[in-house]
Design a protein around this motif. Sequence first.
Motif, PDB file in Angstrom:
ATOM      1  N   HIS A 221       0.824  -1.200   0.000  1.00  0.00           N
ATOM      2  CA  HIS A 221       0.000   0.000   0.000  1.00  0.00           C
ATOM      3  C   HIS A 221       0.865   1.259   0.000  1.00  0.00           C
ATOM      4  O   HIS A 221       1.803   1.381   0.773  1.00  0.00           O
ATOM      5  CB  HIS A 221      -0.928  -0.003   1.215  1.00  0.00           C
ATOM      6  CG  HIS A 221      -1.890  -1.155   1.220  1.00  0.00           C
ATOM      7  ND1 HIS A 221      -3.076  -1.133   0.538  1.00  0.00           N
ATOM      8  CD2 HIS A 221      -1.817  -2.375   1.815  1.00  0.00           C
ATOM      9  CE1 HIS A 221      -3.709  -2.282   0.717  1.00  0.00           C
ATOM     10  NE2 HIS A 221      -2.973  -3.052   1.482  1.00  0.00           N
ATOM     11  N   ASN A 222       0.511   2.183  -0.876  1.00  0.00           N
ATOM     12  CA  ASN A 222       1.180   3.480  -0.888  1.00  0.00           C
ATOM     13  C   ASN A 222       0.613   4.420   0.155  1.00  0.00           C
ATOM     14  O   ASN A 222       1.262   5.385   0.546  1.00  0.00           O
ATOM     15  CB  ASN A 222       1.045   4.121  -2.268  1.00  0.00           C
ATOM     16  CG  ASN A 222       1.651   3.265  -3.363  1.00  0.00           C
ATOM     17  OD1 ASN A 222       0.951   2.506  -4.032  1.00  0.00           O
ATOM     18  ND2 ASN A 222       2.944   3.360  -3.546  1.00  0.00           N
ATOM     19  N   THR A 536      -5.977  11.681  -1.632  1.00  0.00           N
ATOM     20  CA  THR A 536      -5.180  11.349  -2.817  1.00  0.00           C
ATOM     21  C   THR A 536      -3.752  11.845  -2.623  1.00  0.00           C
ATOM     22  O   THR A 536      -3.525  13.017  -2.302  1.00  0.00           O
ATOM     23  CB  THR A 536      -5.784  11.983  -4.084  1.00  0.00           C
ATOM     24  OG1 THR A 536      -7.104  11.468  -4.284  1.00  0.00           O
ATOM     25  CG2 THR A 536      -4.928  11.666  -5.310  1.00  0.00           C
ATOM     26  N   TYR A 548      -2.251   8.274  -6.080  1.00  0.00           N
ATOM     27  CA  TYR A 548      -2.958   7.137  -5.483  1.00  0.00           C
ATOM     28  C   TYR A 548      -4.047   7.690  -4.579  1.00  0.00           C
ATOM     29  O   TYR A 548      -3.825   8.659  -3.848  1.00  0.00           O
ATOM     30  CB  TYR A 548      -2.006   6.255  -4.686  1.00  0.00           C
ATOM     31  CG  TYR A 548      -0.921   5.612  -5.522  1.00  0.00           C
ATOM     32  CD1 TYR A 548      -1.134   4.404  -6.163  1.00  0.00           C
ATOM     33  CD2 TYR A 548       0.316   6.239  -5.685  1.00  0.00           C
ATOM     34  CE1 TYR A 548      -0.145   3.823  -6.943  1.00  0.00           C
ATOM     35  CE2 TYR A 548       1.314   5.670  -6.459  1.00  0.00           C
ATOM     36  CZ  TYR A 548       1.070   4.457  -7.080  1.00  0.00           C
ATOM     37  OH  TYR A 548       2.047   3.890  -7.847  1.00  0.00           O
TER      38      TYR A 548
END
Length: 799
Positions: A221-222, A536, A548
């Motif tokens: 996950h970013n 975001t 993202y």
Amino acid sequence: WFFSSHPEMELESVTVNVTIQDFVADVVSELFFCNKQQISEEIMFVFPVDSDTVVHTFHATMGDTRIEAMLWDKQEAQQLYKATSGMENLRYLQDLQDLWGPVFACFLGTLPPNRKVAINLCYVQELPLQHDGAAQFCWPRQLFPQQTSFSWHISEEEILENLCFRICLQSACGVSHIDINSSYTPLQYTAPDQTSAEVSLKSSPWMFDDLRLLVYYRGSHNLSAVVERRDPKAAPGSLLGDSVVMVTLKPSIPEVVPNPDQVGEFLFLVDRSLYQDAQVSPEKTFSVDFPQYSCAGDGYRGKLLHGSICSALLPHLSSAHPCVCPQNTLLFLLKSLPVGCYFNVYSFGATFKAFYPQSVEYTQESMDNAVRCISSICPDLGGCDLLGLLKSIYSTPLIHGHPRQLFIFIQRKISSEEEAIMAEVHRYRDHHRCFCFPINRCDSFNLSQAIALETKGECVCIHSRMNITSEAVKCLQRALQPLASEISLHWDLPPGLEVTMIRKAPEMIFQGHQSIIYAQIHGQAQDPEADVAAVTLQYHVGSQSFDYTLRFSLSPSADDRLPVHRMAMMHLLWKLAWEGTSRSEKDIWHNAVKFSLSLGVPSPFTTIMAVRMEQTDTWHHDSSMMSPSSCNLVPCQLLWFCGIRPVWFKSTKLWMVQKCQFFLEMLGPKAPDAQALTNLSAPYKVEDTWRRQNLRVVVALQKANGSWALTSALASTLGLSKADVEGRRPSENVTPTAWATVLALVWLHQYKWRVSWSELLEAKACRWLWNQAEVHLDECLEAANSLLGCFVEPTIFRI
């Protein structure tokens, strides 16, 4: 971390509950010590802290006496300090030549024989990200029950009688698995979607290890987010009265980026005391005439004299050991920089000086000027104004698109200003990264390590068996790796809700690292049923842009311990302090103190004191109702130690590496038989010295863009004549500069197995050759191999 004058002060049992949400740990611990001596002992409790740790609760109970640490307005506490007896105990502890770094310390008084003291310690901590993506939690080995016999003689039941260590894991991403350097119960999931789990220790770590827990979350996950509900007792609109969201940023950064735009700002800080051991006599310089040269675009012409190598291109290249050759190291670093970056060189001692008033763009002219200046640095064994230098650097604005990275070469110890230096580094830690190189016996190893850890850089302790140039260039290679920059967050909240950033996104995030930001969510949603928001993440890697989006719930389960609020409060208080809030701004100062006291979060506006009470006493934390004669104050402070051993238990392995380097330094003299081997190898050492000198000359002749000019100096250094080189040029279509660059590249590549710092220089040369459309590389390589009598494969021409 529990200190007394005798080892018989034994830790009998431990109860620890750890709750880890993504990358924040909330720790509640209870420790029971017993005085096994037959005499009373004066005792202190010391616990290591760092810039990511908030100790918010501490109290100790001895019989009917309770000692509790409390926060006070810093101005009011000055009067209390004067009335507190025993402060000399903390000052004595601070002068101990053992520990180094920040600690929480409390003097507990006298403990009678065979009596116990129960200590309750609670803290919140941001956890570091490991290279494999895990969150790492550590617990010091000193805070496990002592075992009086070997572990295989003790049953599990006996161990668990004295050890209760429970860990709760929570993440919206889902908990994948864990790794602990100790025996533990199977991981038990407590939610159907595996977003929470529990595990307990079955024993303490083996031998002398700290507990090391690695938590792995599902997916790569970013972004991840944790929302913590407001305190229902606090007024809406305040930090406590609103929800707080913690967002962990872990941008995905490609290993290779085509046409990178951001190359960085590189600042080299050199301790002038290093030059005391690196002076070179004039007769050791080389004497070959350099022809005329010109700098493109500026019309400047001059003559580079290889005899004083010296004033122009080769700044007194030293043949001394690489460990004490800062001139050579600076030369190779300057030559390895990419065109288009910004750079500057600072030397520091009692004062500091810079090659340029501010960082300049890396061009042929600026590089040549910097190389000339290397030989002008003079030894300075006086003071060491590293603090002033860092303040000067931090006061200069960042260059947009060029992340700032510092290379600090230091030899002397800076004991009087270490705490102030770390405060400055902490303030600007999101704006730069530091690579530190403590030299010789590592007198500044602890400070260097702390600076590197704080800025997510690296620390390499250079001893006499290491090559400082090689280590510095390796770090420069890592500094040139792609990174995330121009980082921004964009929020999408239900109508009626707004976000106020408490800790903003950093200027850049490097490969393998993360950043945690905090934001306050305030307002009233127009639709009470709307409980989903989105954030975001946008950033750039070179010329590429990425974004993202993460959707998260605004209705998490309540946590009355408020760990996320405490970490957000810490960042808010430091932000207020850095913005220059003074006592004259009464409202802001009053609110800052109020915030600090409300959650027990230490800050620049408050200080810690402890109070001794009998259990029959009723205590109200109201300094206006107290006087020195009516209360029993106990010495308790956040201290900075200036000893040898780092207090951060997560750095133990680095400290052991340092000790091993010390042992290498202390090896005895060579055996008598070794002298014969030394005599036999002497001719080869002469040849090796000659080749090393030639390597330095070839490096010094390389231009900023990576090419070499076809000159008599280059030809003679390669063992050729200029006529031979010009006569063997493959064709008229190959320019003299391209031919000279291929020759120098092939010659340099021969020694790559001996010099690990040539890769960046070769990459610059290859990049320049690839941009020359008229060059036929295969034809040039064949001619170069023939002329130099070697065989280098075409794979050399890579970028």
